[in-house]
Design an enzyme around this catalytic site. Sequence first.
Site, PDB file in Angstrom:
ATOM      1  N   LYS A 175       0.862  -1.187   0.000  1.00 32.45           N
ATOM      2  CA  LYS A 175       0.000   0.000   0.000  1.00 32.45           C
ATOM      3  C   LYS A 175       0.897   1.235   0.000  1.00 32.45           C
ATOM      4  O   LYS A 175       1.599   1.506   0.970  1.00 32.45           O
ATOM      5  CB  LYS A 175      -0.919   0.019   1.222  1.00 32.45           C
ATOM      6  CG  LYS A 175      -1.909   1.180   1.199  1.00 32.45           C
ATOM      7  CD  LYS A 175      -2.798   1.172   2.428  1.00 32.45           C
ATOM      8  CE  LYS A 175      -3.879   2.247   2.313  1.00 32.45           C
ATOM      9  NZ  LYS A 175      -3.332   3.601   2.106  1.00 32.45           N
ATOM     10  N   GLU A 224       2.960   1.244   5.377  1.00 28.92           N
ATOM     11  CA  GLU A 224       1.627   1.653   5.802  1.00 28.92           C
ATOM     12  C   GLU A 224       0.667   0.475   5.859  1.00 28.92           C
ATOM     13  O   GLU A 224      -0.244   0.433   6.671  1.00 28.92           O
ATOM     14  CB  GLU A 224       1.087   2.726   4.859  1.00 28.92           C
ATOM     15  CG  GLU A 224      -0.235   3.318   5.333  1.00 28.92           C
ATOM     16  CD  GLU A 224      -0.826   4.297   4.351  1.00 28.92           C
ATOM     17  OE1 GLU A 224      -1.932   4.786   4.611  1.00 28.92           O
ATOM     18  OE2 GLU A 224      -0.194   4.556   3.311  1.00 28.92           O
TER      19      GLU A 224
END
Length: 325
Positions: A44, A185
């Site tokens: 991500k 993340e």
Amino acid sequence: MARASSKKPPGTSPPDPMPSRVDPCVATLVDKPPTGPQWAYEVKWDGYRLAVHVEPGRVRVITRGGYDWTRRFAAIAAEARQLGHESMILDGEAVVLDEKGRSDFGALQRALGRKPSLHDPREILFFVFDLLYLDGHDLRRLPLRERRRLLEPIVAGREGVIRLSEEVEAEGEEFFRIACEHGLEGIIAKHRDKTYHSGRGDWWQKITCKRRDSFVIVGYEPSEAMPRALGRLLLGARKGDGLVYVGGVGTGFTHEMSTELRKLLDGIVTRTPAVSLRRKNVIFTEPRLVAEIEYRAWTDDQKLRHPSFKGVRERADDATVYSLD
């Protein structure tokens, strides 16, 4: 522009009209990765979601909210001309990487900023994860596995500003654990057999190590310890046609960032608050800026729990602001 490739994807004839804009597919937040061979996993990325439209005679770089930011991402637009196809739409994320190869949203903001920065705008990379249109064929009706098969020969192995967002061959839970250990993340899970759908749906799922969203800055409290600095930023989320107060954040910025941000906010002070809030020593501002906030959870009265400031952007791309609806 580079010469167009003769290779055509499977599709119908006559050619499909090229859409002027495609609303992006948005991942749904879930607690744990889905399992099974039908799921593909990617990192991500923490940056700006962009669609790069390559057309005969021009290239456009479009934000998630539909704004043309070609000038701000000039290096990406220039390289897109050299990918060997007359027309295509690339879906991906613009990022700046830190020394450990992790996407750093604050560094991206500085690279895009108007003030001198340690980061050169040419450091901004575009990680492509989907191909929506190619040489007269709308690929959104194809399953993800076919779209990726057509995408990879175009961008795989490139070392310029446009690169492929690699699929990771691993079990979802193991990949997620490793991603969090390395300070990423989170991860994205995508169903290989699904066609491309605009908007939010469970065919794309995101699993984050910590929650992170965008909130409108509606005011601030001055610092009691440091003159001309911030004590707390006051934040709002969308609800219906307006904004509601969801708490404040007082950590995550350095003294230098705090004074620069207060100077910026002092230029947009207003006597008309964007949210309903009664509190002493508050200076309300016009809701023009958006803060990136990392947080643990929500309280029962819809306030952010343990928020930390990560960056600021203009509110031009309002699609990213968190909604309580």
